[in-house]
Design a protein around this motif. Sequence first.
Motif, mmCIF file in Angstrom:
data_model
loop_
_atom_site.group_PDB
_atom_site.id
_atom_site.type_symbol
_atom_site.label_atom_id
_atom_site.label_comp_id
_atom_site.label_asym_id
_atom_site.label_seq_id
_atom_site.Cartn_x
_atom_site.Cartn_y
_atom_site.Cartn_z
ATOM 1 N N ASP A 80 0.875 -1.178 0.000
ATOM 2 C CA ASP A 80 0.000 0.000 0.000
ATOM 3 C C ASP A 80 0.909 1.224 0.000
ATOM 4 O O ASP A 80 1.416 1.620 1.046
ATOM 5 C CB ASP A 80 -0.851 0.018 1.289
ATOM 6 N N LYS A 86 -0.401 7.600 -4.094
ATOM 7 C CA LYS A 86 -1.247 6.702 -3.319
ATOM 8 C C LYS A 86 -1.818 5.630 -4.252
ATOM 9 O O LYS A 86 -2.669 5.913 -5.107
ATOM 10 C CB LYS A 86 -2.391 7.503 -2.701
ATOM 11 N N GLU A 87 -1.301 4.425 -4.144
ATOM 12 C CA GLU A 87 -1.804 3.311 -4.938
ATOM 13 C C GLU A 87 -1.368 2.003 -4.286
ATOM 14 O O GLU A 87 -0.567 2.010 -3.351
ATOM 15 C CB GLU A 87 -1.329 3.397 -6.398
ATOM 16 N N ARG A 100 -5.613 1.531 -8.179
ATOM 17 C CA ARG A 100 -5.800 2.896 -7.687
ATOM 18 C C ARG A 100 -7.292 3.134 -7.510
ATOM 19 O O ARG A 100 -8.083 2.794 -8.405
ATOM 20 C CB ARG A 100 -5.205 3.899 -8.682
ATOM 21 N N ASN A 101 -7.686 3.678 -6.397
ATOM 22 C CA ASN A 101 -9.111 3.900 -6.074
ATOM 23 C C ASN A 101 -9.939 2.627 -6.311
ATOM 24 O O ASN A 101 -10.962 2.657 -6.996
ATOM 25 C CB ASN A 101 -9.676 5.047 -6.917
ATOM 26 N N ASP A 102 -9.453 1.499 -5.817
ATOM 27 C CA ASP A 102 -10.124 0.197 -5.938
ATOM 28 C C ASP A 102 -10.278 -0.294 -7.371
ATOM 29 O O ASP A 102 -11.072 -1.191 -7.641
ATOM 30 C CB ASP A 102 -11.508 0.233 -5.269
ATOM 31 N N THR A 103 -9.560 0.295 -8.278
ATOM 32 C CA THR A 103 -9.660 -0.120 -9.676
ATOM 33 C C THR A 103 -8.304 -0.610 -10.173
ATOM 34 O O THR A 103 -7.290 0.061 -9.979
ATOM 35 C CB THR A 103 -10.126 1.076 -10.542
ATOM 36 N N ASN B 92 -6.826 12.708 -11.921
ATOM 37 C CA ASN B 92 -6.776 11.336 -11.399
ATOM 38 C C ASN B 92 -5.664 10.504 -12.039
ATOM 39 O O ASN B 92 -5.449 9.366 -11.647
ATOM 40 C CB ASN B 92 -8.113 10.615 -11.653
ATOM 41 N N SER B 94 -1.801 9.493 -13.063
ATOM 42 C CA SER B 94 -0.495 9.611 -12.398
ATOM 43 C C SER B 94 0.506 10.327 -13.298
ATOM 44 O O SER B 94 0.259 10.530 -14.489
ATOM 45 C CB SER B 94 0.037 8.224 -12.061
#
Lengths: 257, 121
Positions: A80, A86-87, A100-103, B92, B94
Amino acid sequence: MMPLSLFISALRGRFFLLKMITACLVIYTFAATSSPILGQQAYRIKAECTVKSKTVGSHEAGLIMGTVYYDVRIGRLIFDVKFPEKETWVFVDSVQWTIRNDTLISIKPSSLKPKLSVLHLSLNQQLGGFGLEQSGYTMTSVKTEQGLVISNWSPPAAARKKMGTIALASQERQLKSVIFYHPNGKILRKQFFRKYQKISNVSLPTEVIDEIYNQDKKLFQSTEYKNTVINDQAPDFHYRRDPQYRNLPSGSASPKR
Amino acid sequence: MLMASWSMATTTASDFTLDEQTFQSEMAALDQLEQELSAPTFTATSSNNTVLFAQHGLQQSAFGLGDMEWGPFAWGFCCWPVGFFVVAINSNKSKNEKLSFWIGAAVSVVFSAIGSSSAGS
């Protein structure tokens, strides 16, 4: 009135029953504590992790911070990441999923194999041999020098075109260092395992330093583990991370479940 | 034949030494950056990472082929005007995705230039 002999035999019968119940309880307790889920055997690890890399004599550097999760029964190494972005990275067999973002946003080949990771080997108490026997390597020599037990390992004959020997150095039954050689005998990489901590019967090196030789460049990489938790009771999800399949890049292989 | 090109290394205890001084000095700036990032008040965004590294005299590791995001690359290569909205200005996405988009767009421009010059000659 009950004859005395009959009374004694009835009492013996009760003692026998009591002994049987006690024996069953002992066996059950032993079985329960031997199980990785109910007992004390380490099967899960969670730790805050920082990976720093720096090319010697250059400004080029890398920094990754986050939390790692690993469960030996699931076999997925989860990272994590909170920095630089953040991914979540999930290492499964020889691929890396990026979520990323549950995807699930990408699936890439990866050289990091969870079953050869420091976390897997530490939990299985196999770090001393670096999992080389399980990888088909054979020990060709062993000697003691300056307090270090040095062993040399050669790869399977079929793989010798691509893989060189590996040398391990241990001290007091702890792996201290590993050297990876090119098939031509040149050093490719050195790994140093330091600051061992014994947490819930697991001996984990909380600092792993890599010295990587790439052509004429040398790169240092340090991996540090902090706030380690063994057998964390969090739901399995944290150690599995099955992603949703929205936006899965076309042509990507389906993640192995 | 195979054995002739394969070499069995001879390892001594001195091979297992780490150049501690070089290691510590090379890592000093990264250690400092790590401390700053670990502060509870710090909030990082991908856009200020390059600045953060630069403040410590560092440069984020170079973008390699392994970092390429092929979806955004395809947007840049095949249809950059749409990709500009889908990837380049999408918060959104990267840094690697945005860079991959621009690489795709640049490759497309180069290919178009080659195509048009060869058609003209």
